[in-house]
Design an enzyme around this catalytic site. Sequence first.
Site, PDB file in Angstrom:
ATOM      1  N   GLY A   1     -26.078  -1.219  49.584  1.00  0.00           N
ATOM      2  CA  GLY A   1     -26.831  -1.838  48.493  1.00  0.00           C
ATOM      3  C   GLY A   1     -26.660  -3.343  48.442  1.00  0.00           C
ATOM      4  O   GLY A   1     -27.612  -4.073  48.131  1.00  0.00           O
ATOM      5  N   ASP A   2     -25.480  -3.833  48.763  1.00  0.00           N
ATOM      6  CA  ASP A   2     -25.239  -5.276  48.809  1.00  0.00           C
ATOM      7  C   ASP A   2     -26.144  -5.928  49.854  1.00  0.00           C
ATOM      8  O   ASP A   2     -26.762  -6.962  49.601  1.00  0.00           O
ATOM      9  CB  ASP A   2     -23.768  -5.543  49.129  1.00  0.00           C
ATOM     10  CG  ASP A   2     -23.470  -7.023  49.281  1.00  0.00           C
ATOM     11  OD1 ASP A   2     -23.701  -7.782  48.322  1.00  0.00           O
ATOM     12  OD2 ASP A   2     -23.004  -7.412  50.375  1.00  0.00           O
TER      13      ASP A   2
END
Length: 131
Positions: free
Chosen positions: A24-25
Amino acid sequence: MELFTPISEKEALLLNALTLAYVGDAVHSLYVRNSLVISCDKKIDELHRMASSVVKAETQAKLAEKLFDSFTETEQSVYLRGRNSSSHHRAKNQSGADYRKATGFEAVLGYLYLTGQMERLQHILESTFID
């Protein structure tokens, strides 16, 4: 291996929440960088400063608070798993609470990306640039 191969929701939910946040980062960072490059003609150092102001724990924590009630039940569960995960890493100059909320937010993004829920992911990412 193809550039993107979705996995099932069941497989994604079996992944460690920090693994989801790791993906997700990257998704969040790429979205913000892409948006900035398309929307403004700036030098690289300015683009980096602009992206860093969005892709940081403090901003992600605010996004998580803003969006939590609009998350589906599964997204809320993924968020809470990410937020409550024990990580030995702490972001520089960020509060522990913000860092945990940001990890939860990133876990949701990672979950949506890995499961191929691109329309939902796009909807959440469009909220990235907040006031």
